[in-house]
Design an enzyme around this catalytic site. Structure first.
Site, mmCIF file in Angstrom:
data_model
loop_
_atom_site.group_PDB
_atom_site.id
_atom_site.type_symbol
_atom_site.label_atom_id
_atom_site.label_comp_id
_atom_site.label_asym_id
_atom_site.label_seq_id
_atom_site.Cartn_x
_atom_site.Cartn_y
_atom_site.Cartn_z
ATOM 1 N NE ARG A 228 -4.317 -1.383 0.318
ATOM 2 C CZ ARG A 228 -4.531 -2.374 -0.563
ATOM 3 N NH1 ARG A 228 -3.666 -2.611 -1.522
ATOM 4 N NH2 ARG A 228 -5.613 -3.118 -0.480
ATOM 5 C CD GLU A 257 -3.364 3.314 -5.050
ATOM 6 O OE1 GLU A 257 -4.429 2.733 -5.296
ATOM 7 O OE2 GLU A 257 -2.323 2.726 -4.747
ATOM 8 C CG HIS A 275 -3.655 -0.505 -6.908
ATOM 9 N ND1 HIS A 275 -3.976 0.086 -5.704
ATOM 10 C CD2 HIS A 275 -3.736 -1.842 -6.688
ATOM 11 C CE1 HIS A 275 -4.241 -0.853 -4.806
ATOM 12 N NE2 HIS A 275 -4.105 -2.034 -5.383
#
Ligand code: NAP
Ligand code: 8YV
Length: 317
Positions: A228, A257, A275
Site C-alpha cells: 500500500r 490514489e 495499481h
C-alpha cells in the site's frame, strides 16, 4: 434468498453483481441516499474500497460485509467487530498474479525495460541509436521483503529462481522458511539492495519507509512497493531519488490514489504502474467469485468462506 437485501455501494466487478442478482434483492446505492425502511432491510454488503463506520452504523440489521481485495483497510473492521458483523476479504486467489507483477516490477525497475520499449517505439533504435546500458543489474543483489505473508512468500519463491539472496522483516519470524530474518526494518534496509514492501495498511505500517530507511538502503538501493502507498513517505522518497540517496524505485501503489506525485513521473530511474498487480481477467474473476461466495455461504450455511481474523464468525440465525 430473494427476500434478503444486499447493498452494493459504488462500483464493483460486474461478476459480483451477476452472481448475486436473482439470489438476493440488490440495492445499488450509497447508504446516504436510502430511507430508513430500506436501510433496516439490508443484511449484507458487497463493496470494493471504502465502507466506513458511519455506513455500518446506518445499517441496523447488517450481518456481513464482503470486501473485494485481500487488503480490507477500507472497511472499518473494529466497528464491524463491535457490532458482531462479519467482514470477509479475497485472500490467496490473487497471490500468484500479484507475485508475478512484483517480480516484473523488480526487473523493469532494475533493467529499465519499459524505457527500452518506449525507446524502440519512438523509432530511436531504428534510426541507429543505442539504448543506454542499465546502470544496475540483478546479479549479486540481495532482496529484503517487508512482509512475508501469503503474497510475500510467493514473491520470495520467484526471487529464489532469479538467484537472489532473500531476507525478510515481519513482526514474527517464520519457522517454515530458509530466508534470513531481520528483527527491524531499519536493520534489513541497511543490509539489502532491494527493499520490497508487501505489508498491509495498518497504523504500524504508516510511512514506515521514511527518510531514515531510504538512507539505510543506500545509493545502490531500489525500493519496490506492491503493498500500500500508505507505507511509504512519498515526500521522503522523492527527496531520496532527487539526491541519489537511493538508485531507483518501482511502484504499483501510492499514498493518495489515483493521484501520483508529479515529481515521480519525471524520474528515469522509476517504474510506475497504476495499481494493477492483481488486474488480469482470470484473477479479478476469481476475486469477484469469492466476494459472492462469502455472501452466498453466509446466508445459506451460516459461515463466511474467508472471514478476516478481526471480526467474529457467529453462525447466522
Ligand atoms: P498477509 O498474508 O496477511 O501477510 C502480511 C504480512 O505482513 C505478514 O508476513 C505479516 O507478518 C506482515 N506484517 C503485518 N504487519 C506488519 C508490521 N507492522 N511490521 C512488519 N510486518 C508486518 O497478507 P497478503 O495476502 O500477503 O497481502 C499483503 C498486502 O498486500 C495486502 O494487505 C494489501 O494491502 C497488499 N496487496 C496489494 C495488491 C496490489 O494490487 N498492489 C494486491 C494484493 C495485496 P507478521 O504478522 O508476522 O508481522
Ligand atoms: C485490488 C488489492 O486492486 O487485493 C488487494 O488488496 O489491492 C488489489 O488486488 C483492489 O483490491 C481492487 O480494488
Amino acid at each position: 434468498m430473494t427476500d434478503i437485501s444486499v447493498l452494493v455501494p459504488g462500483r464493483i466487478h460486474t461478476r459480483v453483481i451477476e452472481r448475486l442478482e436473482g439470489r438476493f434483492t440488490l440495492v445499488r446505492a450509497d447508504v446516504a441516499t436510502l430511507d430508513a425502511a430500506t436501510l433496516a432491510g439490508i443484511r449484507g454488503v458487497a463493496v470494493s474500497g471504502s465502507f466506513p463506520a458511519a455506513a455500518i452504523d446506518a445499517l441496523p440489521n447488517l450481518e456481513i460485509i464482503a470486501s473485494f481485495g485481500v487488503g480490507y483497510d477500507g472497511v472499518d473492521v473494529s466497528r464491524a467487530a463491535a457490532r458482531n458483523i462479519v467482514v470477509s476479504n479475497t485472500p490467496d486467489v490473487l497471490n500468484d498474479e500479484v507475485a508475478d507483477t512484483a517480480v516484473a516490477l523488480v526487473i523493469n525497475t532494475v533493467r529499465r525495460l519499459p524505457q527500452a520499449e518506449a525507446f524502440l517505439r519512438a523509432g530511436r533504435w531504428g534510426r541507429g541509436e543505442s539504448f543506454p546500458l542499465s546502470p544496475l543489474s540483478l546479479r549479486g543483489r540481495r532482496v529484503g521483503l517487508y512482509g512475508l505473508g501469503r503474497i510475500g512468500l510467493e514473491i520470495a519463491h520467484r526471487l529464489e529462481a532469479l538467484k537472489l539472496e532473500i531476507g525478510y522483516h515481519t513482526r514474527n519470524p517464520r519457522a517454515d522458511v530458509p530466508y534470513r530474518y531481520f528483527g527491524s526494518l531499519r536493520e534489513m534496509a541497511g543490509d539489502v539492495d532491494i527493499l520490497l514492501c508487501i505489508v498491509p495498511k495498518t497504523p504500524e505500517t504508516h510511512k514506515a519507509i521514511d527518510a531514515d530507511i531510504l538512507g539505510a538502503l543506500g545509493p545502490q538501493g531500489v525500493l519496490i512497493n506492491v503493498g500500500r502507498g500508505w507505507s511509504v513517505d512519498e515526500a521522503a522518497l522523492i527527496a531520496a531519488l532527487e539526491s541519489g540517496t537511493i538508485a531507483g524505485a518501482g511502484l504499483d501503489v501510492y499514498y493518495d490514489e489515483p493521484r501520483v506525485p508529479e515529481a515521480l513521473l519525471g524520474f528515469e530511474q522509476v517504474s510506475l504502474l497504476p495499481h494493477v498487480a492483481s488486474a488480469s481477467v482470470p484473477t479479478r474473476n476469481a476475486m469477484a467469485d469469492l466476494v459472492a461466495d462469502n455472501i452466498i455461504d453466509w446466508f445459506s450455511i451460516g459461515r463466511a468462506r474467508t472471514p478476516v481474523p478481526e471480526t467474529p464468525q457467529p453462525i447466522s440465525g
